[in-house]
Design a protein around this motif. Structure first.
Motif, mmCIF file in Angstrom:
data_model
loop_
_atom_site.group_PDB
_atom_site.id
_atom_site.type_symbol
_atom_site.label_atom_id
_atom_site.label_comp_id
_atom_site.label_asym_id
_atom_site.label_seq_id
_atom_site.Cartn_x
_atom_site.Cartn_y
_atom_site.Cartn_z
ATOM 1 N N ASP A 55 0.811 -1.223 0.000
ATOM 2 C CA ASP A 55 0.000 0.000 0.000
ATOM 3 C C ASP A 55 0.842 1.269 0.000
ATOM 4 O O ASP A 55 0.418 2.303 -0.490
ATOM 5 C CB ASP A 55 -0.899 0.035 1.252
ATOM 6 C CG ASP A 55 -1.890 -1.101 1.267
ATOM 7 O OD1 ASP A 55 -2.624 -1.259 0.274
ATOM 8 O OD2 ASP A 55 -1.927 -1.844 2.273
ATOM 9 N N PHE A 56 2.025 1.197 0.624
ATOM 10 C CA PHE A 56 2.776 2.438 0.837
ATOM 11 C C PHE A 56 4.256 2.110 0.970
ATOM 12 O O PHE A 56 4.627 1.156 1.656
ATOM 13 C CB PHE A 56 2.277 3.111 2.116
ATOM 14 C CG PHE A 56 2.923 4.441 2.428
ATOM 15 C CD1 PHE A 56 2.860 5.495 1.521
ATOM 16 C CD2 PHE A 56 3.569 4.654 3.639
ATOM 17 C CE1 PHE A 56 3.442 6.725 1.815
ATOM 18 C CE2 PHE A 56 4.147 5.883 3.940
ATOM 19 C CZ PHE A 56 4.079 6.923 3.021
ATOM 20 N N GLY A 82 0.370 1.407 -3.734
ATOM 21 C CA GLY A 82 -0.675 2.394 -3.453
ATOM 22 C C GLY A 82 -0.180 3.827 -3.410
ATOM 23 O O GLY A 82 -0.750 4.722 -4.029
ATOM 24 N N ASP A 83 0.892 4.075 -2.649
ATOM 25 C CA ASP A 83 1.454 5.425 -2.568
ATOM 26 C C ASP A 83 2.950 5.276 -2.313
ATOM 27 O O ASP A 83 3.407 4.250 -1.790
ATOM 28 C CB ASP A 83 0.772 6.244 -1.461
ATOM 29 C CG ASP A 83 1.033 7.752 -1.593
ATOM 30 O OD1 ASP A 83 1.702 8.171 -2.558
ATOM 31 O OD2 ASP A 83 0.558 8.508 -0.725
ATOM 32 N N ALA A 100 1.848 5.035 8.453
ATOM 33 C CA ALA A 100 1.032 4.306 7.482
ATOM 34 C C ALA A 100 0.606 2.945 8.030
ATOM 35 O O ALA A 100 -0.521 2.507 7.823
ATOM 36 C CB ALA A 100 1.807 4.141 6.177
ATOM 37 N N GLY A 103 -2.126 3.208 10.365
ATOM 38 C CA GLY A 103 -3.355 3.466 9.621
ATOM 39 C C GLY A 103 -3.816 2.281 8.796
ATOM 40 O O GLY A 103 -4.739 2.409 7.997
ATOM 41 N N ALA A 105 -1.960 0.163 6.610
ATOM 42 C CA ALA A 105 -1.369 -0.111 5.297
ATOM 43 C C ALA A 105 -0.299 -1.196 5.379
ATOM 44 O O ALA A 105 0.344 -1.353 6.417
ATOM 45 C CB ALA A 105 -0.744 1.164 4.734
#
Ligand SMILES: Cc1ncc(C[n+]2csc(CCOP(=O)(O)OP(=O)(O)O)c2C)c(N)n1
Ligand code: SF4
Ligand SMILES: [Mg+2]
Lengths: 406, 294
Positions: A55-56, A82-83, A100, A103, A105
């Motif tokens: 995701d990150f 994702g990022d 992250a 959160g 990820a």
């Protein structure tokens, strides 16, 4: 509530936006067809991340991981990650990774040497906060004097951070450990950060044949609700919930809280064994198990030790080898058993301190059998002849001693 | 009763009263929430272990009453006196290390954006002046340079309170403190000006003396961060313990320090983009009011 079964998150059997088939991890690891590719270690990192539903990712340049972390950026541009961002320092990078992961990820980053030490305060925090972040350490020397060369000293600093630490010998190990690492680190009963370690340059900058899983298959997404701690996304409000409350003003219980949580982290490392053993086919590999002289090593020093064994074999002498795959959890029982009969144990290492020899000495009985060496450091190579020479020198010394003291 | 904030009926008899109160009369999902709810609604902040009369606690209460979207807000704190309050806040919040709060918030905000692309998830940093300006300055500034979409609130008590009153970058020049044995030798760092130059779309410096002003500033700061770019709010929360004031003297200290010409006189910077966004909001509100009355 957003969960793994959230319609936006592709499930096993479905395709993600890149058209990759989300595949059951065990099927991906063991049943999907593998094809061989000739790649640098940096490219292997990119290919593992392509298949890891990340995701990150945060990047910061430091040799020898700069190429790998910029290749991950290319994956982001292609839509596989994702990022992605460049952080401002390794300390900040590891904080960004933590944020992250708090959160919900799946997070990936890489660093090496001075970067590892600059970031250091974060690693025990990650473990204490139970964040299953993956960082690849492409280990290199630590200042001063400045060096960019391969050296495994930084691993010594990492050993008590509470992280899982797996040490890849080759590009193939690196590929497999990265994918399997996420699976183990994210198990609810483990849920710890994992450092996948490879030796800088020796692995990152050389080309090797690697058997890879199909490009169009990927790991299932991370499910932040399969976790021993609450994901900080306000999907389960409104409990008064801080991650992670520190304990300074409640002196009656603070020491107990801290101590028991630290013990729990160590216990979680041990609980990772049962997931790791089937995936890595044990925490160690043993060659010539009945030899009286055993070499024990991790990382690329294993490859050098294997060459040394070949030199001995050519002379009709049998020397054994134990390859350590996981440094945390440390394969204590496995090493004890595999060295029971050994008379002499040598530990070749790419660092000046001999931390692996120290670990082994502290685990096995009759530890006078352990010779901490040979060592090279600062980027020196370790030709197998050096290992042979070290063993011969030691054995000759022993013979002389026996003659004198007989 | 709010929709998202519910309790499984099976749990009603085992959950603490505080939890039930939050579900029944917490001000989640109330777009008109504000400091005027005090006394009639369950506050998102419960008791704390700050010194009696510490202005940090009142500032915290005003802020928690004002955040526009608590049901989808995650806060990030740092080590310091503020972190004694965070365990008692009814929104998810993270403590990890001292000074890394804007790095944590960067990753958190981005992760929430990846995971919830169609939903609003606000991130708010709240940390002391030591955390924001000294040890964490690079991460504070870099998050603004990158235009990260979250609000940074600094509780400026002009010293390191939690470790016993040492010199900080936001301390006034000449102030005699621990580690400033002959008085601080350099000026109070001008972070609001630096914030403006670093890319913040909204900056405010103030005290916590007026709840209505705190409410207005915090709402603007969070909404602008959500839609436009980073925002920074610096609030004077005097450490009464270290400046030798009594428990009831905090409010007066704040009032004195916000008088015309004083260092905490209310100042605001709003970027043109943020201003046109605020104008749009005001117009919408006006239109709604007219529609409601006609
Ligand atoms: C890396 C690190 N350095 C130092 C500390 C010690 N420390 C804890 S709180 C604090 C001061 C906090 O000051 P400030 O951010 O102004 O918050 P305040 O307590 O004044 O509200 C310090 C220096 C720490 N926890 N971690
Ligand atoms: S030490 Fe100062 S800032 Fe901290 S709680 Fe007490 S009065 Fe407040
Ligand atoms: Mg302070």
């Amino acid at each position: 509530m957003a969960t793994q079964t959230d319609s936006r998150v592709p499930q096993i059997g479905q395709r993600n936006k890149k058209g990759q088939l989300v595949t059951d991890p065990n099927e991906l690891f063991f049943l999907s067809p593998r094809t061989s590719s000739f790649l640098t270690g940096s490219e292997v990192i990119r290919e593992a991340i392509r298949r890891a539903s990340v995701d990150f990712s945060v990047a910061y340049p430091i040799t020898p991981q700069s190429e790998a972390s910029s290749l991950v950026g290319e994956l982001y541009a292609e839509g596989y990650v994702g990022d992605y961002m460049r952080g401002e320092s390794e300390f900040a990078v590891m904080g960004q990774c933590a944020g992250a992961a708090f959160g919900g990820a799946r997070v990936f980053t890489t660093t090496a040497g001075p970067g590892t030490l600059r970031a250091f305060e974060n690693f025990p925090m990650w473990a204490g906060s139970r964040l299953p972040i993956q960082v690849v350490f492409t280990v290199r020397g630590i200042n001063s004097p400045l060096t960019i060369q391969p050296d495994t000293l930084e691993i010594a600093f990492m050993l008590e951070t509470g992280m899982l630490l797996w040490h890849a010998e080759s590009a193939q190990d690196l590929f497999d450990y990265m994918l399997k690492g996420y699976y183990v680190a994210e198990q609810p009963e483990v849920h710890l950060p994992i450092g996948v370690i490879c030796d800088g340059f020796f692995v990152t900058h050389t080309k090797d044949m690697v058997m890879m899983t199909p490009e169009d298959r990927t790991l299932p997404h991370y499910d932040p609700y399969r976790s021993p701690v609450v994901c900080m996304d306000m999907e389960v409000p409104p409990v008064r919930m801080m991650r992670d409350p520190f304990v300074m003003k409640s002196n009656y219980i603070s020491y107990m809280t801290h101590a028991s949580w630290q013990l729990e982290i160590r216990a979680a490392i041990e609980r990772s064994r049962k997931h790791t053993v089937p995936l890595l086919d044990g925490l160690i590999d043993v060659e010539n198990p009945d030899a009286e002289i055993m070499l024990i090593s991790s990382g690329t020093a294993v490859s050098q030790a294997r060459e040394a064994i070949r030199l001995f074999r050519a002379r009709g002498e049998k020397v054994g080898l134990i390859k350590i795959k996981t440094l945390r959890p440390f394969p204590t029982e496995e090493i004890r058993k595999a060295t029971e009969h050994a008379k002499h144990i040598f530990v070749p290492e790419f660092n000046v301190a001999g931390w692996l020899a120290r670990e082994i000495k502290s685990t096995i009985d009759r530890n006078h059998r352990v010779v901490a060496g040979p060592h090279v450091a600062g980027g020196m190579t370790m030709p197998p002849e050096i290992i042979v020479e070290e063993i011969e020198k030691h054995m000759a010394h022993r013979r002389n001693k026996e003659l004198v003291h007989g | 009763m709010a929709n998202r904030i519910q309790i499984n009926k099976e749990f009603i008899d085992i959950m603490p009263q505080d939890y039930l109160d939050l579900v029944d009369s917490g001000t989640f999902e109330n777009p008109n929430r504000g400091w005027k709810d005090f006394g009639t609604a369950t506050e998102l902040i419960a008791e704390h272990s700050l010194c009696a009369g510490c202005p940090e606690s009142i500032a915290f209460r005003h802020i928690m009453a004002s955040i526009p979207n608590p049901e989808d807000t995650v806060m990030v704190g740092s080590t310091g006196c503020t972190s004694l309050v965070f365990p008692m806040i009814a929104v998810h919040n993270i403590h990890s290390l001292f000074g890394n709060q804007n790095a944590i918030a960067t990753g958190l905000k981005r992760a929430l954006a990846v995971r919830f692309p169609d939903r609003v998830k606000d991130v708010i940093v709240l940390a002391g002046d030591g955390a924001t300006v000294d040890i964490g300055l690079d991460m504070t500034l870099q998050s603004w340079f990158r235009k990260e979409r979250f609000t940074t609130i600094c509780f400026d008590n002009e010293l390191y309170a939690n470790t016993g009153g040492q010199e900080s970058g936001l301390m006034q020049k000449g102030f005699l403190a621990k580690m400033a044995p002959v008085g601080k030798r350099f000026e109070k760092v001008r972070l609001p000006e630096i914030a403006r130059e670093s890319g913040c779309d909204y900056v405010a410096i103030m005290t916590a003396s007026k709840p209505s002003l705190v409410e207005k500033v915090i709402k603007q700061a969070v909404l602008i961060a959500r839609e436009i770019g980073p925002t920074y709010v610096q609030i004077y929360t005097p450490c009464i313990l270290e400046i030798g004031k009594q428990s009831m003297e905090g409010l007066q200290e704040m009032r004195t320090s916000e008088a015309p010409g004083e260092r905490f006189k209310f100042r605001e910077f709003i970027s043109p983009e943020a201003q046109s966004f605020l104008d749009g909001l005001a117009e919408k509100k006006k239109a709604e009011k007219i529609a409601a009355t006609t």
